[in-house]
Design a protein around this motif. Structure first.
Motif, PDB file in Angstrom:
ATOM      1  N   LYS A 194       0.841  -1.188   0.000  1.00  0.00           N
ATOM      2  CA  LYS A 194       0.000   0.000   0.000  1.00  0.00           C
ATOM      3  C   LYS A 194       0.888   1.253   0.000  1.00  0.00           C
ATOM      4  CE  LYS A 194      -3.988  -2.034   2.370  1.00  0.00           C
ATOM      5  NZ  LYS A 194      -4.882  -1.972   3.545  1.00  0.00           N
ATOM      6  N   GLY A 195       0.527   2.184  -0.868  1.00  0.00           N
ATOM      7  CA  GLY A 195       1.292   3.416  -0.965  1.00  0.00           C
ATOM      8  C   GLY A 195       2.465   3.350  -1.918  1.00  0.00           C
ATOM      9  N   ALA A 196       2.734   2.158  -2.498  1.00  0.00           N
ATOM     10  CA  ALA A 196       3.873   2.022  -3.406  1.00  0.00           C
ATOM     11  C   ALA A 196       3.563   2.546  -4.803  1.00  0.00           C
ATOM     12  CB  ALA A 196       4.301   0.563  -3.494  1.00  0.00           C
ATOM     13  N   LYS A 197       2.290   2.833  -5.084  1.00  0.00           N
ATOM     14  CA  LYS A 197       1.875   3.294  -6.411  1.00  0.00           C
ATOM     15  C   LYS A 197       2.344   2.323  -7.496  1.00  0.00           C
ATOM     16  CE  LYS A 197      -0.346   7.068  -5.370  1.00  0.00           C
ATOM     17  NZ  LYS A 197      -1.784   7.219  -5.693  1.00  0.00           N
ATOM     18  N   GLY A 198       2.149   1.042  -7.206  1.00  0.00           N
ATOM     19  CA  GLY A 198       2.591   0.024  -8.153  1.00  0.00           C
ATOM     20  C   GLY A 198       1.641  -0.113  -9.324  1.00  0.00           C
ATOM     21  N   ASP A 199       2.183  -0.038 -10.542  1.00  0.00           N
ATOM     22  CA  ASP A 199       1.391  -0.219 -11.745  1.00  0.00           C
ATOM     23  C   ASP A 199       1.278  -1.709 -12.044  1.00  0.00           C
ATOM     24  OD1 ASP A 199       1.038  -0.502 -14.796  1.00  0.00           O
ATOM     25  OD2 ASP A 199       0.638   1.630 -14.463  1.00  0.00           O
ATOM     26  N   LEU A 200       0.062  -2.177 -12.320  1.00  0.00           N
ATOM     27  CA  LEU A 200      -0.135  -3.601 -12.565  1.00  0.00           C
ATOM     28  C   LEU A 200       0.627  -4.090 -13.789  1.00  0.00           C
ATOM     29  CD1 LEU A 200      -3.889  -4.420 -11.772  1.00  0.00           C
ATOM     30  CD2 LEU A 200      -1.835  -5.300 -10.647  1.00  0.00           C
ATOM     31  N   LYS A 201       0.732  -3.264 -14.833  1.00  0.00           N
ATOM     32  CA  LYS A 201       1.504  -3.667 -16.003  1.00  0.00           C
ATOM     33  C   LYS A 201       2.974  -3.823 -15.633  1.00  0.00           C
ATOM     34  CE  LYS A 201       0.536  -2.262 -20.117  1.00  0.00           C
ATOM     35  NZ  LYS A 201       0.370  -1.398 -21.321  1.00  0.00           N
ATOM     36  N   ARG A 202       3.466  -2.928 -14.820  1.00  0.00           N
ATOM     37  CA  ARG A 202       4.866  -3.017 -14.378  1.00  0.00           C
ATOM     38  C   ARG A 202       5.073  -4.260 -13.516  1.00  0.00           C
ATOM     39  NH1 ARG A 202       8.323   0.978 -14.993  1.00  0.00           N
ATOM     40  NH2 ARG A 202      10.332   0.913 -13.896  1.00  0.00           N
ATOM     41  N   LEU A 203       4.092  -4.558 -12.684  1.00  0.00           N
ATOM     42  CA  LEU A 203       4.181  -5.741 -11.832  1.00  0.00           C
ATOM     43  C   LEU A 203       4.258  -7.014 -12.677  1.00  0.00           C
ATOM     44  CD1 LEU A 203       2.292  -6.392  -8.561  1.00  0.00           C
ATOM     45  CD2 LEU A 203       2.188  -8.127 -10.347  1.00  0.00           C
ATOM     46  N   ILE A 204       3.409  -7.111 -13.698  1.00  0.00           N
ATOM     47  CA  ILE A 204       3.434  -8.304 -14.545  1.00  0.00           C
ATOM     48  C   ILE A 204       4.740  -8.382 -15.327  1.00  0.00           C
ATOM     49  CG2 ILE A 204       2.261  -9.520 -16.426  1.00  0.00           C
ATOM     50  CD1 ILE A 204      -0.324  -8.109 -15.536  1.00  0.00           C
ATOM     51  N   ALA A 205       5.296  -7.219 -15.694  1.00  0.00           N
ATOM     52  CA  ALA A 205       6.590  -7.213 -16.375  1.00  0.00           C
ATOM     53  C   ALA A 205       7.670  -7.797 -15.472  1.00  0.00           C
ATOM     54  CB  ALA A 205       6.947  -5.789 -16.792  1.00  0.00           C
ATOM     55  N   TYR A 206       7.702  -7.380 -14.208  1.00  0.00           N
ATOM     56  CA  TYR A 206       8.686  -7.942 -13.286  1.00  0.00           C
ATOM     57  C   TYR A 206       8.427  -9.426 -13.042  1.00  0.00           C
ATOM     58  CZ  TYR A 206      11.151  -3.666 -11.953  1.00  0.00           C
ATOM     59  OH  TYR A 206      11.948  -2.549 -11.952  1.00  0.00           O
ATOM     60  N   SER A 207       7.165  -9.828 -13.064  1.00  0.00           N
ATOM     61  CA  SER A 207       6.874 -11.252 -12.902  1.00  0.00           C
ATOM     62  C   SER A 207       7.451 -12.053 -14.064  1.00  0.00           C
ATOM     63  CB  SER A 207       5.361 -11.474 -12.798  1.00  0.00           C
ATOM     64  OG  SER A 207       4.725 -11.427 -14.059  1.00  0.00           O
ATOM     65  N   SER A 208       7.513 -11.432 -15.249  1.00  0.00           N
ATOM     66  CA  SER A 208       8.098 -12.119 -16.401  1.00  0.00           C
ATOM     67  C   SER A 208       9.579 -12.374 -16.205  1.00  0.00           C
ATOM     68  CB  SER A 208       7.874 -11.294 -17.671  1.00  0.00           C
ATOM     69  OG  SER A 208       6.510 -11.239 -18.020  1.00  0.00           O
ATOM     70  N   VAL A 209      10.276 -11.454 -15.518  1.00  0.00           N
ATOM     71  CA  VAL A 209      11.694 -11.677 -15.216  1.00  0.00           C
ATOM     72  C   VAL A 209      11.849 -12.950 -14.388  1.00  0.00           C
ATOM     73  CG1 VAL A 209      13.732 -10.735 -14.063  1.00  0.00           C
ATOM     74  CG2 VAL A 209      12.200  -9.210 -15.329  1.00  0.00           C
ATOM     75  N   GLY A 210      10.958 -13.126 -13.413  1.00  0.00           N
ATOM     76  CA  GLY A 210      11.002 -14.332 -12.596  1.00  0.00           C
ATOM     77  C   GLY A 210      10.649 -15.577 -13.369  1.00  0.00           C
ATOM     78  N   HIS A 211       9.579 -15.519 -14.154  1.00  0.00           N
ATOM     79  CA  HIS A 211       9.146 -16.704 -14.907  1.00  0.00           C
ATOM     80  C   HIS A 211      10.179 -17.107 -15.951  1.00  0.00           C
ATOM     81  CE1 HIS A 211       5.305 -17.127 -13.020  1.00  0.00           C
ATOM     82  NE2 HIS A 211       4.897 -15.924 -13.361  1.00  0.00           N
ATOM     83  N   MET A 212      10.759 -16.138 -16.642  1.00  0.00           N
ATOM     84  CA  MET A 212      11.785 -16.476 -17.625  1.00  0.00           C
ATOM     85  C   MET A 212      13.049 -16.979 -16.940  1.00  0.00           C
ATOM     86  SD  MET A 212      10.011 -16.071 -20.218  1.00  0.00           S
ATOM     87  CE  MET A 212      11.200 -16.445 -21.489  1.00  0.00           C
ATOM     88  N   GLY A 213      13.224 -16.655 -15.657  1.00  0.00           N
ATOM     89  CA  GLY A 213      14.331 -17.235 -14.899  1.00  0.00           C
ATOM     90  C   GLY A 213      14.216 -18.748 -14.821  1.00  0.00           C
TER      91      GLY A 213
END
Length: 528
Positions: free
Chosen positions: A316-335
């Motif tokens: 909460k309060g991080a102003k996280g963009d959902l598109k940005r979040l899914i992009a970072y999740s791709s870094v993990g999945h491609m790992g």
């Protein structure tokens, strides 16, 4: 299998590669007289749907005609001389490794064209949008179909310019900076990759990928293999993207239009990992064996890093963009994909190829859904969506809430869905890596990867709780009065991805039956 003559199979593959390029040229021409009085914008968007639909139909026909009893053999092959001075040939073909990627690519481009027909992103001429989309499709399909190193490089580079313009001209905030960051990173990586490809071709006397894979690096010295694997691997790692070469990805995804994000995650990232499997494993096996522990270490760090970045964005309060979040999740999945490749075992490589397809289907669905949510709410900022009472999708748009929850649990690797098998097989491969690789090191990487799966579940479940739950009757001032549920065109674009995610999860043999014989042959240097 349906009995289709070899000449027809050759034509189908040639059409799959060249058809979108011809369609892009046709999209730039004036509309035919029969369309006079109709909307030119709708006409060109309909043209995009027609061309991508024809390519998908050809890919389905190619799949039906493919001899599934011999998936390790290249089929629908074309091999003609192109540049004699450099011994470059127009060599096309598909096997069990490339066929699933070819089919998924054709499907995602058709779904994106269909989605754009009803929801064209704001920007310049629709003609330019459709043309760029079709050029992008031709380049990605060619990457998975060509069997010549220089043609592979040309196809690999062909996608950069259209994706740059899709981000820069049809994207959102900060699109220019994101587009420049994307093209500079990938171009710099590509320059190094080209040097590695030329090193292989000059020292072996051929650029033919089939001949090189069959030779299994015997014509190349250890030093040549190591330098070539490092150079080519660096270029491929940028596109994958591997930590710490991933920094262009979150900005590109955040700024890109919805279909751009779907194609970037679902198709373009796969070009990098495909290159590792198709080129480095069979052509430079000794060099790859030296670099494999480092590749696995970067992959393991990427898995945890991507998950921790996503967890930070969910606060909460991080102003996280959902598109940005899914992009970072791709870094993990491609790992996980890179970890499976680094094991250099049939189990690990099969897991990597399975995870490639699963990530394309699931993350494509996630980006479609976040784009639709942004269209309705006006933002993809998680704090805004979850503020006050939250978006409360379960109560306000139950079908959309259910689909978002489905995509999230598929992405976290729930057994029975496609995301489970690839990650599990990659971890199994790390449990027993190839001979010559340090088992204690890979056991450590496996443990780190397994911990990453827990972090993945944590941030995805937090997203579902914050976006889908809440009081549907209470509404903050910034919220729309009516939140429309899934539209008909969205249902048409998303249903195939949901169905294939379930099918691959419940029947993994549909993919592994194709990839395993081809992987066994590839790792054996064509002697299996």
């Amino acid at each position: 299998m349906i009995d289709i003559s070899p000449s027809v199979m050759q034509f189908l593959l040639a059409f799959i590669v060249a058809g979108p390029l011809l369609g892009a040229l046709a999209a730039l021409l004036p509309p035919p007289p029969g369309l006079k009085g109709r909307s030119p914008e709708q006409a060109v968007l309909r043209h995009g749907v027609t061309v991508t639909g024809a390519v998908l139909a050809a890919a389905v026909a190619l799949t039906l005609g493919f001899d599934h009893d011999t998936p390790a053999r290249f089929q629908a092959t074309t091999d003609i001389s192109w540049i004699q001075a450099l011994n470059v040939r127009i060599h096309l073909g598909v096997d069990g490794i490339s066929l699933p990627l070819l089919l998924m690519t054709a499907l995602l481009f058709f779904l994106c064209a269909l989605y754009s027909y009803f929801k064209l992103p704001a920007g310049p001429s629709p003609k330019a949008f459709v043309s760029l989309l079709l050029v992008l499709e031709s380049g990605t399909l060619a990457t998975f179909a060509v069997l010549d190193l220089l043609l592979f490089f040309l196809a690999f580079e062909m996608v950069l310019i259209p994706m740059y313009f899709l981000i820069a001209r049809w994207g959102g905030d900060q699109r220019q900076a994101a587009a420049w960051r994307f093209i500079l990173f990938t171009l710099l990586g590509s320059v190094v990759m080209l040097l590695g490809l030329l090193l292989i071709g000059i020292n072996s006397g051929t650029f033919d990928m089939v001949a090189l894979a069959t030779d299994n690096g015997r014509e190349l010295t250890y030093t040549t293999q190591l330098v070539a694997a490092a150079a080519i691997g660096l270029g491929l790692a940028v596109k994958t993207p591997m930590w710490p070469l991933h920094s262009w990805l979150p900005d590109a995804h955040t700024a890109a239009p919805t279909v751009g994000s779907v194609l970037l995650a679902g198709v373009l990232l796969k070009m990098g990992t495909y290159g590792f499997v198709r080129i480095l494993l069979p052509v430079t096996p000794d060099g790859m064996q030296t670099l494999a522990p480092y590749l696995a270490a970067f992959a393991a760090v990427g898995i945890v890093y991507g998950s921790l970045a996503c967890l930070a964005l969910t606060r909460k309060g991080a102003k996280g963009d959902l598109k940005r979040l899914i992009a970072y999740s791709s870094v993990g999945h491609m790992g996980f994909v890179l970890l499976g490749i680094a094991t250099m075992t049939p189990t690990g490589v099969n897991g990597a190829l399975f995870a490639n397809i699963a990530h394309g289907l699931i993350t494509g669905l996630l980006f479609f859904m976040v784009g639709a949510l942004k269209d309705r709410w006006g933002t993809s900022d998680l704090d805004t969506l979850a503020g006050a009472t939250g978006a409360a999708l379960y109560g306000r748009a139950p079908r959309m809430g259910a689909l978002l929850a489905f995509a999230a649990v598929a992405s976290l690797g729930l057994p029975g869905l496609a995301g489970f098998w690839g990650e599990m097989l990659a971890l199994f491969g790390a449990f027993e890596p190839a001979e010559g690789l340090s088992r204690p090191a890979f056991l450590t990487f496996m443990a780190i990867g397994a911990f990453g799966t827990l972090l993945t579940a944590a941030y995805l479940l937090i997203v579902v709780r914050r976006v889908c739950m809440g009081d549907p009757h209470a509404r903050p001032d910034a919220a729309p009065a009516v939140l429309a549920d899934v539209h008909g065109y969205e249902f048409a674009a998303w249903t195939p991805l949901v169905a294939l995610t379930v099918l691959a999860g419940l029947w993994p043999a549909i993919l592994l039956g194709l990839t395993d014989p081809a992987v066994q042959k590839l790792l054996a240097g064509g002697n299996a």
